[in-house]
Design an enzyme around this catalytic site. Structure first.
Site, PDB file in Angstrom:
ATOM      1  N   TYR A 171      53.678  55.641  47.440  1.00 21.91           N
ATOM      2  CA  TYR A 171      53.194  54.329  47.133  1.00 21.91           C
ATOM      3  C   TYR A 171      54.418  53.497  47.030  1.00 21.91           C
ATOM      4  O   TYR A 171      54.304  52.334  47.461  1.00 21.91           O
ATOM      5  CB  TYR A 171      52.673  54.271  45.584  1.00 21.91           C
ATOM      6  CG  TYR A 171      52.321  53.032  44.958  1.00 21.91           C
ATOM      7  CD1 TYR A 171      51.315  52.238  45.770  1.00 21.91           C
ATOM      8  CD2 TYR A 171      53.129  52.251  44.026  1.00 21.91           C
ATOM      9  CE1 TYR A 171      51.173  50.887  45.113  1.00 21.91           C
ATOM     10  CE2 TYR A 171      52.994  51.219  43.412  1.00 21.91           C
ATOM     11  CZ  TYR A 171      51.929  50.603  44.228  1.00 21.91           C
ATOM     12  OH  TYR A 171      51.947  49.031  43.690  1.00 21.91           O
ATOM     13  N   GLY A 218      55.631  44.668  37.431  1.00 21.43           N
ATOM     14  CA  GLY A 218      55.703  45.750  36.841  1.00 21.43           C
ATOM     15  C   GLY A 218      54.434  46.173  36.481  1.00 21.43           C
ATOM     16  O   GLY A 218      53.462  45.995  37.173  1.00 21.43           O
ATOM     17  N   LEU A 219      54.249  46.957  35.235  1.00 20.31           N
ATOM     18  CA  LEU A 219      53.061  47.443  34.774  1.00 20.31           C
ATOM     19  C   LEU A 219      52.013  46.216  34.539  1.00 20.31           C
ATOM     20  O   LEU A 219      52.322  45.452  33.494  1.00 20.31           O
ATOM     21  CB  LEU A 219      53.201  48.154  33.358  1.00 20.31           C
ATOM     22  CG  LEU A 219      54.024  49.400  33.735  1.00 20.31           C
ATOM     23  CD1 LEU A 219      54.550  50.016  32.480  1.00 20.31           C
ATOM     24  CD2 LEU A 219      53.279  50.496  34.418  1.00 20.31           C
ATOM     25  N   GLY A 264      41.438  41.498  48.278  1.00 21.76           N
ATOM     26  CA  GLY A 264      41.266  42.002  47.104  1.00 21.76           C
ATOM     27  C   GLY A 264      41.060  41.432  45.835  1.00 21.76           C
ATOM     28  O   GLY A 264      41.578  41.498  44.679  1.00 21.76           O
ATOM     29  N   PHE A 284      43.873  49.467  38.426  1.00 21.20           N
ATOM     30  CA  PHE A 284      45.248  50.237  39.163  1.00 21.20           C
ATOM     31  C   PHE A 284      45.156  51.636  38.920  1.00 21.20           C
ATOM     32  O   PHE A 284      45.198  52.591  40.081  1.00 21.20           O
ATOM     33  CB  PHE A 284      46.460  49.471  39.111  1.00 21.20           C
ATOM     34  CG  PHE A 284      47.620  49.763  39.995  1.00 21.20           C
ATOM     35  CD1 PHE A 284      47.878  49.516  41.202  1.00 21.20           C
ATOM     36  CD2 PHE A 284      48.431  51.066  39.213  1.00 21.20           C
ATOM     37  CE1 PHE A 284      48.709  50.343  41.995  1.00 21.20           C
ATOM     38  CE2 PHE A 284      49.462  51.346  39.716  1.00 21.20           C
ATOM     39  CZ  PHE A 284      49.625  51.208  41.207  1.00 21.20           C
TER      40      PHE A 284
HETATM   41  P1  NDP Z   1      42.830  46.833  41.247  1.00 24.66           P
HETATM   42  O1  NDP Z   1      42.530  47.983  41.469  1.00 24.66           O
HETATM   43  O2  NDP Z   1      42.159  46.149  39.925  1.00 24.66           O
HETATM   44  O3  NDP Z   1      42.491  45.628  42.456  1.00 24.66           O
HETATM   45  C1  NDP Z   1      42.732  46.158  43.849  1.00 24.66           C
HETATM   46  C2  NDP Z   1      41.910  45.305  44.646  1.00 24.66           C
HETATM   47  O4  NDP Z   1      42.089  45.536  45.969  1.00 24.66           O
HETATM   48  C3  NDP Z   1      40.495  45.279  44.301  1.00 24.66           C
HETATM   49  O5  NDP Z   1      39.913  43.840  44.417  1.00 24.66           O
HETATM   50  C4  NDP Z   1      40.001  46.063  45.658  1.00 24.66           C
HETATM   51  O6  NDP Z   1      38.751  45.572  45.897  1.00 24.66           O
HETATM   52  C5  NDP Z   1      41.092  45.678  46.774  1.00 24.66           C
HETATM   53  N1  NDP Z   1      41.195  46.674  47.614  1.00 24.66           N
HETATM   54  C6  NDP Z   1      41.603  47.890  47.722  1.00 24.66           C
HETATM   55  N2  NDP Z   1      41.494  48.577  48.811  1.00 24.66           N
HETATM   56  C7  NDP Z   1      40.972  47.438  49.559  1.00 24.66           C
HETATM   57  C8  NDP Z   1      40.614  47.776  51.020  1.00 24.66           C
HETATM   58  N3  NDP Z   1      40.640  48.623  51.582  1.00 24.66           N
HETATM   59  N4  NDP Z   1      40.182  46.316  51.784  1.00 24.66           N
HETATM   60  C9  NDP Z   1      39.978  45.440  51.016  1.00 24.66           C
HETATM   61  N5  NDP Z   1      40.245  45.384  49.602  1.00 24.66           N
HETATM   62  C10 NDP Z   1      40.604  46.239  49.025  1.00 24.66           C
HETATM   63  O7  NDP Z   1      44.461  46.548  40.884  1.00 24.66           O
HETATM   64  P2  NDP Z   1      45.642  45.654  41.014  1.00 24.66           P
HETATM   65  O8  NDP Z   1      44.840  44.223  40.754  1.00 24.66           O
HETATM   66  O9  NDP Z   1      46.427  46.060  39.901  1.00 24.66           O
HETATM   67  O10 NDP Z   1      46.121  45.628  42.261  1.00 24.66           O
HETATM   68  C11 NDP Z   1      46.386  44.367  43.030  1.00 24.66           C
HETATM   69  C12 NDP Z   1      47.821  44.715  43.914  1.00 24.66           C
HETATM   70  O11 NDP Z   1      48.641  44.552  42.979  1.00 24.66           O
HETATM   71  C13 NDP Z   1      47.873  45.633  44.634  1.00 24.66           C
HETATM   72  O12 NDP Z   1      48.572  45.479  45.875  1.00 24.66           O
HETATM   73  C14 NDP Z   1      48.866  46.437  43.880  1.00 24.66           C
HETATM   74  O13 NDP Z   1      49.540  47.596  44.476  1.00 24.66           O
HETATM   75  C15 NDP Z   1      49.656  45.554  43.131  1.00 24.66           C
HETATM   76  N6  NDP Z   1      50.431  45.669  42.061  1.00 24.66           N
HETATM   77  C16 NDP Z   1      49.722  46.177  40.789  1.00 24.66           C
HETATM   78  C17 NDP Z   1      50.611  46.380  39.859  1.00 24.66           C
HETATM   79  C18 NDP Z   1      49.936  47.145  38.527  1.00 24.66           C
HETATM   80  O14 NDP Z   1      50.453  47.699  37.612  1.00 24.66           O
HETATM   81  N7  NDP Z   1      48.583  46.897  38.325  1.00 24.66           N
HETATM   82  C19 NDP Z   1      51.998  46.255  39.736  1.00 24.66           C
HETATM   83  C20 NDP Z   1      52.615  45.755  40.742  1.00 24.66           C
HETATM   84  C21 NDP Z   1      51.775  45.641  42.001  1.00 24.66           C
HETATM   85  P3  NDP Z   1      37.486  46.417  46.455  1.00 24.66           P
HETATM   86  O15 NDP Z   1      37.620  47.905  45.793  1.00 24.66           O
HETATM   87  O16 NDP Z   1      36.258  46.050  46.151  1.00 24.66           O
HETATM   88  O17 NDP Z   1      37.615  46.443  47.851  1.00 24.66           O
HETATM   89  C1  8X3 Z   2      52.220  49.077  40.345  1.00 23.07           C
HETATM   90  C2  8X3 Z   2      53.496  49.316  39.164  1.00 23.07           C
HETATM   91  O1  8X3 Z   2      55.134  50.678  38.252  1.00 23.07           O
HETATM   92  O2  8X3 Z   2      52.737  51.691  38.606  1.00 23.07           O
HETATM   93  O3  8X3 Z   2      53.001  48.638  41.515  1.00 23.07           O
HETATM   94  O4  8X3 Z   2      54.223  51.304  40.501  1.00 23.07           O
HETATM   95  S1  8X3 Z   2      53.906  51.022  39.442  1.00 23.07           S
END
Ligand code: NDP
Ligand code: 8X3
Length: 250
Positions: free
Chosen positions: A151, A182-183, A11, A188
Site C-alpha cells: 500500500y 493521515g487517519l 471513487g 477504508f
Molecule cells: P472508502 O473505502 O470509503 O472509499 C474508497 C472509494 O474508492 C469508494 O468510493 C470506492 O467505490 C472507490 N473505489 C475503490 N476501488 C475502485 C475501483 N476499482 N474503481 C472505481 N472506484 C473504486 O475509502 P477512503 O474514502 O478513505 O479512500 C479514498 C482515497 O483516500 C483512497 O485513495 C485512499 O487510499 C485515500 N486515503 C485514505 C485515508 C484513510 O485513512 N481513510 C488516508 C489517506 C489516503 P466503489 O467501491 O463503489 O467502486
Molecule cells: C491511509 C492512511 O496510515 O492507514 O492512507 O496508511 S494509513
C-alpha cells in the site's frame, strides 16, 4: 471561483470522494461522479443541489476507462478539476505472508487506475489551456510502515506521478496537486480488513480521526486558489497523529 466549474471525482460512492462531491456541490460546481457502486452514486446525486452526471466505472479496467470518457456527452468530457481519489488498501501483513491478490487490487487501482483516468482526461485540459489534477495520496506515500509495504509503495507511486505530471504539464496552464491525509475514518479500514468491522474500528480507537469532510474541505480549498497559485502538496493529520506510526490514543 468554482461556480459552474465541472469537477470529476473518482471513487465518489464513499468516504473522502463522497465528501468531496458534497463539498464541491456546496461550492457551486457541477459534478461528474464515478465508482463501481452506481446505486450509491445515484442516491448521492439525488441529494445534491447541482447538475450531476454519474457513471459506473472500475478504474482498473483500462478499456472501460477509455470507453467511458470517450462516451461522455461533449459538455462533460473535459472537467476543470479531476480529483483522483478512487483507491484502497487490502491487507496488513508482513510482505512474505501477503496475499498477491491484495497486491494486485492495490496496484491496479491506486497506481494504474489513477494513470488510466489521468490519461483519459488531461489531454483535454491541455487543449483548453486550463485544468487541475488533485491526487489523493497518503502519509503512506511519504513513510513506510510495518506490514504496509505494498500500500505504501502504491501511494509513493502516486507521489512520484504527481511530481512527474506537474513537470510534464509545466507551461500548459494545468495545475497538479496532491492532498495526503493521515487517519481518516471512512470505509477504508473495513475494505482493508476484508469486512472485519471490529478490526476496522480498532484503527480509530482512543483518538479522534479525520472524517471525509475534513479532507474534502482541504481539497476544495486547493481547487479554489486563483489560477496563478498551484498548491503542490498538503499533508493533513488528525491532531492525535504525528507520523504514519506515531499516534496518541487516550
Ligand atoms: P472508502 O473505502 O470509503 O472509499 C474508497 C472509494 O474508492 C469508494 O468510493 C470506492 O467505490 C472507490 N473505489 C475503490 N476501488 C475502485 C475501483 N476499482 N474503481 C472505481 N472506484 C473504486 O475509502 P477512503 O474514502 O478513505 O479512500 C479514498 C482515497 O483516500 C483512497 O485513495 C485512499 O487510499 C485515500 N486515503 C485514505 C485515508 C484513510 O485513512 N481513510 C488516508 C489517506 C489516503 P466503489 O467501491 O463503489 O467502486
Ligand atoms: C491511509 C492512511 O496510515 O492507514 O492512507 O496508511 S494509513
Amino acid at each position: 471561483m468554482l461556480v459552474d466549474k465541472t469537477v470529476l471525482v473518482t471513487g465518489a460512492s464513499s468516504g473522502i470522494g463522497r465528501a468531496c462531491a458534497e463539498a464541491f456541490a456546496a461550492a457551486g460546481a457541477r459534478l461528474l461522479l464515478c465508482a463501481r457502486r452506481a446505486d450509491r452514486l445515484a442516491q448521492l446525486a439525488a441529494g445534491l443541489d447541482t447538475e450531476v452526471h454519474t457513471f459506473a466505472l472500475d478504474v482498473r479496467d483500462r478499456a472501460s476507462v477509455e470507453a467511458a470518457f470517450a462516451a461522455l456527452p461533449p459538455a462533460w468530457r473535459t472537467p476543470d478539476v479531476l480529483v483522483n481519489n478512487a483507491g484502497l488498501a487490502a491487507g496488513l501483513e508482513p510482505l512474505p505472508q501477503g496475499d498477491p491478490e491484495d497486491w494486485e487490487r492495490m496496484l491496479d487501482t491506486n497506481v494504474k487506475g489513477l494513470l488510466w483516468v489521468t490519461r483519459a482526461v488531461v489531454p483535454g485540459m491541455v487543449e483548453h489551456g486550463t485544468g487541475h489534477v488533485i491526487n489523493i495520496g497518503s502519509i503512506a506515500g511519504r513513510e513506510t510502515y510495518p506490514n504496509g509495504a505494498v500500500y505504501c509503495a502504491s501511494k509513493a507511486a502516486v507521489d512520484r506521478i504527481t511530481q512527474g505530471l506537474r513537470m510534464d504539464l509545466l507551461g500548459t496552464g494545468v495545475r497538479v496537486s496532491t492532498v495526503d491525509p493521515g487517519l481518516v475514518e471512512t470505509e477504508f479500514s473495513l475494505v482493508r480488513f476484508h469486512g472485519d468491522d471490529e478490526r476496522a474500528a480498532r484503527v480509530y480507537e482512543g483518538l479522534r480521526p479525520l472524517v471525509g469532510e475534513d479532507v474534502a474541505e482541504v481539497v476544495v480549498w486547493v481547487a479554489d486558489r486563483p489560477p496563478h497559485v498551484q498548491i503542490a502538496e498538503v499533508v493533513v493529520f488528525p491532531t492525535a497523529q504525528a507520523s504514519a506510526t506515531r499516534v496518541h490514543r487516550a
